[in-house]
Design an enzyme around this catalytic site. Structure first.
Site, mmCIF file in Angstrom:
data_model
loop_
_atom_site.group_PDB
_atom_site.id
_atom_site.type_symbol
_atom_site.label_atom_id
_atom_site.label_comp_id
_atom_site.label_asym_id
_atom_site.label_seq_id
_atom_site.Cartn_x
_atom_site.Cartn_y
_atom_site.Cartn_z
ATOM 1 N N GLY A 84 0.793 -1.213 0.000
ATOM 2 C CA GLY A 84 0.000 0.000 0.000
ATOM 3 C C GLY A 84 0.827 1.264 0.000
ATOM 4 N N GLU A 140 1.736 1.860 -3.532
ATOM 5 C CA GLU A 140 0.502 2.296 -4.195
ATOM 6 C C GLU A 140 0.156 3.737 -3.843
ATOM 7 O OE1 GLU A 140 -2.083 -1.758 -4.603
ATOM 8 O OE2 GLU A 140 -1.331 -1.271 -2.608
#
Length: 268
Positions: free
Chosen positions: A119, A122
């Site tokens: 994450g 991302e």
């Protein structure tokens, strides 16, 4: 900085916000958890960016991490008990937050100071630019946990580095250093750990010296045009150009060029 944003900063637990000369510095602040993204952190991130988008004094945003990580990933302790529907909902919520960051009218730079895994990678990819410290580490290790990148990683990584490199990183779950990330186009610049924030702010200052409406339209056309065929993307570019030509900033910018002086943009 406006009162709403000041009051918000006082309520945050997992994020810090600093402001100076038109630039907001957003600091992910769960260093003991390597700034892992749990629901509370995602919620704070969403609220912070909504407020920063509304704050006229803020012209650009830099996001970084406290401690040795930018963001080391999603919170595995939180996800451990998730079943199918909960996992899908969690992915959907994170995607919606990252989509808002990507679509915000203002430029956003990720100053990646350490681990940017899962994450975290991302999150960096939904920013406009990525500047990495020499100590940064990038990766999408989700398949080692039996899942896939689901905060936008399968799509944004592919768009940034191409399908072949994206499959390499996602399938192998390997971690890469900044030089390789730079060579494949995942990051824009690499600098020393000590110079990272100064470099990110210097880059942002160069950006925000330009016409803010023009930056807004350029960002919109680049982001939206990626998902269109060339002819429709060029139509979008033409429409945005027409809107830019109608602004006072356009007239000021061209007058200043002709008069050999620095323009004073008023965002109108």
């Amino acid at each position: 900085m406006n009162n709403d944003l000041t009051r918000l900063m006082e309520t945050l637990e997992n994020i810090k916000v600093e402001y100076n000369d038109g630039i907001a510095l957003v600091i992910m602040n769960r260093p003991k958890a390597l700034n892992a993204l749990n629901n509370k952190t995602l919620n704070e991130l969403e609220i912070v960016f909504e407020q920063l988008n509304e704050c006229k004094e803020v012209r650009g945003i830099v996001i970084t991490g406290e401690g040795k990580a930018f963001v080391a990933g999603a919170d595995i302790l939180q996800m451990q008990s998730y079943k199918s529907e909960e996992g899908r909902d969690y992915a959907g919520y994170a995607q919606s937050v990252f989509n808002k960051i990507e679509a915000i009218d203002k430029p956003v730079i990720a100053a990646v100071n350490g681990y940017a895994l899962g994450g975290g990678c991302e999150l960096a990819m939904c920013c406009d630019l990525r500047i990495a410290s020499e100590k940064a580490i990038f990766g999408q290790p989700e398949v080692k946990l039996g899942v896939i990148p689901c905060f936008g990683g399968t799509q944004r990584l592919t768009r940034l580095v191409g399908a072949g490199r994206a499959k390499d990183l996602i399938y192998t779950a390997r971690q890469i250093k900044p030089d390789e990330a730079l060579s494949m186009g995942l990051v824009n610049r690499v600098t020393t750990e000590e110079a990272l924030i100064a470099e990110a702010k210097s880059c942002m200052k160069m950006i925000i010296e330009n016409a803010p409406i023009a930056i807004k339209y350029a960002k919109l056309v680049i982001n939206k045009g990626t998902d269109l065929d060339l002819m429709n993307a060029l139509e979008l570019e033409k429409d945005a150009a027409g809107l830019a030509f109608a602004t006072e900033d356009k007239q000021e910018g061209m007058n200043a060029f002709i008069e050999k002086r620095k323009p004073v943009f008023k965002c109108r």
